[in-house]
Structures are given as structure tokens and as C-alpha cells.
Design a protein around this motif. Structure first.
Motif, PDB file in Angstrom:
ATOM      1  N   ILE A  95       0.871  -1.175   0.000  1.00 12.35           N
ATOM      2  CA  ILE A  95       0.000   0.000   0.000  1.00 12.35           C
ATOM      3  C   ILE A  95       0.904   1.220   0.000  1.00 12.35           C
ATOM      4  O   ILE A  95       1.784   1.350   0.857  1.00 12.35           O
ATOM      5  N   ALA A 125      -1.731   1.125   7.546  1.00 10.94           N
ATOM      6  CA  ALA A 125      -1.319   1.996   6.438  1.00 10.94           C
ATOM      7  C   ALA A 125      -1.949   3.375   6.560  1.00 10.94           C
ATOM      8  O   ALA A 125      -1.284   4.403   6.339  1.00 10.94           O
ATOM      9  N   ASN A 126      -3.220   3.432   6.905  1.00  8.33           N
ATOM     10  CA  ASN A 126      -3.900   4.730   7.034  1.00  8.33           C
ATOM     11  C   ASN A 126      -3.280   5.581   8.135  1.00  8.33           C
ATOM     12  O   ASN A 126      -3.113   6.797   7.988  1.00  8.33           O
ATOM     13  N   ILE A 127      -2.936   4.950   9.256  1.00  7.30           N
ATOM     14  CA  ILE A 127      -2.322   5.684  10.363  1.00  7.30           C
ATOM     15  C   ILE A 127      -0.935   6.192   9.964  1.00  7.30           C
ATOM     16  O   ILE A 127      -0.572   7.349  10.233  1.00  7.30           O
ATOM     17  N   ARG A 183       0.159   6.781   6.944  1.00 11.96           N
ATOM     18  CA  ARG A 183       0.003   7.825   5.918  1.00 11.96           C
ATOM     19  C   ARG A 183      -0.363   9.165   6.555  1.00 11.96           C
ATOM     20  O   ARG A 183       0.198  10.216   6.208  1.00 11.96           O
ATOM     21  N   GLU A 184      -1.277   9.140   7.494  1.00 16.39           N
ATOM     22  CA  GLU A 184      -1.693  10.370   8.171  1.00 16.39           C
ATOM     23  C   GLU A 184      -0.536  10.978   8.956  1.00 16.39           C
ATOM     24  O   GLU A 184      -0.317  12.201   8.920  1.00 16.39           O
ATOM     25  N   LEU A 218       2.147   4.767   0.803  1.00 17.70           N
ATOM     26  CA  LEU A 218       1.908   5.673   1.921  1.00 17.70           C
ATOM     27  C   LEU A 218       1.999   7.138   1.479  1.00 17.70           C
ATOM     28  O   LEU A 218       1.037   7.871   1.569  1.00 17.70           O
ATOM     29  N   GLN A 239       2.025  12.478   6.514  1.00 21.10           N
ATOM     30  CA  GLN A 239       1.584  13.755   5.946  1.00 21.10           C
ATOM     31  C   GLN A 239       1.749  14.886   6.950  1.00 21.10           C
ATOM     32  O   GLN A 239       2.105  16.013   6.583  1.00 21.10           O
ATOM     33  N   GLU A 266      -4.611  -2.459   6.261  1.00 26.03           N
ATOM     34  CA  GLU A 266      -5.129  -1.173   5.765  1.00 26.03           C
ATOM     35  C   GLU A 266      -5.213  -0.153   6.889  1.00 26.03           C
ATOM     36  O   GLU A 266      -4.934   1.035   6.679  1.00 26.03           O
ATOM     37  N   SER A 267      -5.591  -0.607   8.076  1.00 22.33           N
ATOM     38  CA  SER A 267      -5.679   0.303   9.218  1.00 22.33           C
ATOM     39  C   SER A 267      -4.313   0.883   9.567  1.00 22.33           C
ATOM     40  O   SER A 267      -4.168   2.094   9.790  1.00 22.33           O
TER      41      SER A 267
END
Length: 313
Positions: free
Chosen positions: A152, A280-282, A284-285, A154, A288, A277-278
Motif C-alpha cells: 500500500i 497503512a492509514n495511520i 500515511r496520516e 503511503l 503527511q 489497511e488500518s
């Protein structure tokens, strides 16, 4: 000695009902079968656990000790079952050294809040991929494509030029491949960032007259802030490294090279991947957020085109 979970389950039932027949009924076996398992446990331990009486049973001291341990084991098993149902078992995550110190302090609190257990390993890419292959890691954050993995994306992390202010002023407007190889500082061999820097700057490590390979980005930036040369650093590290080396100046290239950070796991993983996925989302956030800080302190030129780099294999 070979104590089984079944025997401990039968001991717990016997302690609860104080009767062999009712205990056997509660665990859906016959009374002789339960009695035989208790006898086998006693023989294995060489101890009497239960005093058999006409209308009652009593636990011996050894029996009470077995019950105490059985209760703890039973609680752990129920906790394990609950975690597995929620898909929240411990996640073993690997992260490369040029990412971990800058990304993970912001990501870890949120990761720990959504996972029942979390273990972090920092190592070079080849080590992380080997641990991933052998099942010692569940996922890894890396900056190069990896075979036999699911990934995934990032975020993209640009490379900036770092050195003393006077060195950067002299090099203003230069492209990465025009840098003097003699003043380019690198991480030691094995770091993917070193390979990427060599590729971007079109430099052969063996052709350099002086090789001050550093083990970490912090050491690399300390060398640059000491006037030993200039180096490329990831945007994600810029704010932290400037704080660590106050003399260090950082500037952007007109065309910004970069690397793509990705979360990978084995392609043949058999779980549902919801945790993947969870996580990866953390990540990525959090990434950023770090990049926003860097772009506030070192603004991106509005008209500057960006150059994406083919990641080093």
C-alpha cells in the motif's frame, strides 16, 4: 510431565461443581472419562490433587495450586480468542532507519490505540524483507519495490539538499546530477537511501576519492553541518535534523527527486488484511503531518516541477 489443556479444563469444572458427575456433564464428557483424565494428571505429577469423598470432593494443596494456574491460563486463552475475533493480535512492524525516527513517534500512539499489541523493529531493507519472509514481521515500511509482497503506497518523500549555508548558497539552482561527487556525503553501504542518492546524482561510489559513509542520517547531517560536504536528506527528516544540527541549512531543488514509501506484507498472507489497511492509514496520516511541518519551514517553490525517481532495486 505432560499437562494438557483438557485436563486443566476438567480440573476447573471439578472445582466449580465439587462433583464428578456434574463436572463431566458441564464439559460434555462421561464421568469415567473425566475421572480418568484427572487420574492421569495426578500420575503425571506424582501428586494427589483431589480427595474423593462419598458426597463431595476436596482439593489438596497441590490441587489448589493447579487451579490457580489453570484460571490464569484460561483467562489468557479467552483473551487470545477475543483478540483473534477482533483481528487485533500483536502486529510486528519493521521500518527502515531513514524513516523510523521521524515517522514512528507520531504514528505509534495511534497504532497502539487500535492494536492490542505492537512491536517495532528498525533495520535495513534487506533485513526487514528477510524477517517478513520468515514470518518474524507482519509488515514493513520500505522505500523500494519488493517481490512477492502486497503493498500500500503511503506517501512520496522528496529529497532536499543539506549543508552549511554558504555551501548551499554556492550551489543554488544546481540539479542533483551536477553536484561534485567529491563533496557528496553518503550513508554507508546497505542503506537504500545511499543507493538512491547515488542514482539521483549519477555518481559511482567507487569513483569517489573520499568516502565518509555514515551509519545514520543524524551522523550524516552532523558531518554536513561541520563543513565536510553536502548531502541529500529525505524531506521527512528535515525538521528533526535541523533541530539536531542548528548550523545545518536545507534547501529544495528546482526539480525535486523523491522516493515512494510503502507498507508491504507477504503476498501469500492468509488473514483478512483489515489490520494492514488500518496500519497503512495511520502511517500515511502521520507521514503527511511530518511533511506538512517540513513544507511550512522549507516552503515548496510554487512553480517548481517535481521529478519522480524510479526507485533503486
Amino acid at each position: 510431565m505432560n499437562i494438557t489443556l483438557r485436563q486443566l479444563q476438567y480440573m476447573l469444572a471439578l472445582e466449580k461443581f465439587r462433583n464428578f458427575s456434574r463436572a463431566a456433564e458441564s464439559v460434555h464428557v462421561t464421568q469415567p472419562a473425566l475421572s480418568m483424565q484427572i487420574r492421569e494428571l495426578e500420575q503425571s505429577l506424582g501428586l494427589t490433587l483431589v480427595e474423593r469423598r462419598p458426597r463431595d470432593i476436596r482439593l489438596t494443596r497441590a490441587g489448589r495450586m493447579v487451579i490457580d494456574h489453570a484460571l490464569r491460563i484460561d483467562a489468557e486463552l479467552k483473551s487470545l480468542e477475543a483478540d483473534l475475533r477482533r483481528g487485533q493480535g500483536q502486529v510486528n512492524l519493521g521500518v527502515i532507519p531513514t524513516v523510523a525516527p521521524y515517522l514512528m513517534p507520531r504514528a505509534l500512539p495511534k497504532l497502539q490505540a487500535v492494536q492490542s499489541g505492537f512491536r517495532l523493529r528498525e533495520a535495513q531493507t534487506h533485513e526487514l524483507l528477510e524477517d517478513l519472509r520468515k514470518g518474524r514481521l507482519d509488515a514493513a515500511v520500505i522505500a523500494t519495490p519488493a517481490p512477492d509482497t502486497e503493498e500500500i503506497t503511503l506517501f512520496e518523500d522528496h529529497f532536499l539538499l543539506a549543508g552549511l549555508p554558504e555551501a548551499l548558497e554556492r550551489l543554488e539552482g544546481i540539479s542533483p546530477d551536477a553536484l561534485d561527487p567529491g563533496e557528496l556525503l553518503l550513508l554507508e553501504e546497505g542503506h537504500c537511501l545511499a543507493d538512491q542518492t547515488l542514482k539521483i546524482c549519477n555518481v559511482n561510489r567507487d569513483a569517489r576519492s573520499v568516502d565518509l559513509g555514515a551509519a545514520s542520517l543524524t551522523t550524516l547531517c552532523a558531518l554536513a553541518s561541520g563543513g565536510m560536504g553536502v548531502t541529500l536528506i529525505p524531506e521527512i527528516s528535515a525538521v528533526a535534523e535541523q533541530h539536531a544540527s542548528p548550523k545545518l541549512a536545507v534547501t529544495r531543488f528546482a526539480k525535486e527527486p523523491g522516493r515512494v514509501l510503502r507498507l508491504v506484507r507477504r503476498a501469500d498472507a492468509v488473514d483478512d488484511g483489515e489490520w494492514f489497511e488500518s496500519v497503512a492509514n495511520i502511517l500515511r496520516e502521520a507521514g503527511q503531518s511530518v511533511l506538512d511541518d517540513a513544507r511550512r519551514d522549507i516552503p515548496v517553490q510554487p512553480a517548481a516541477p517535481r521529478m519522480k525517481m524510479q526507485a533503486a532495486q
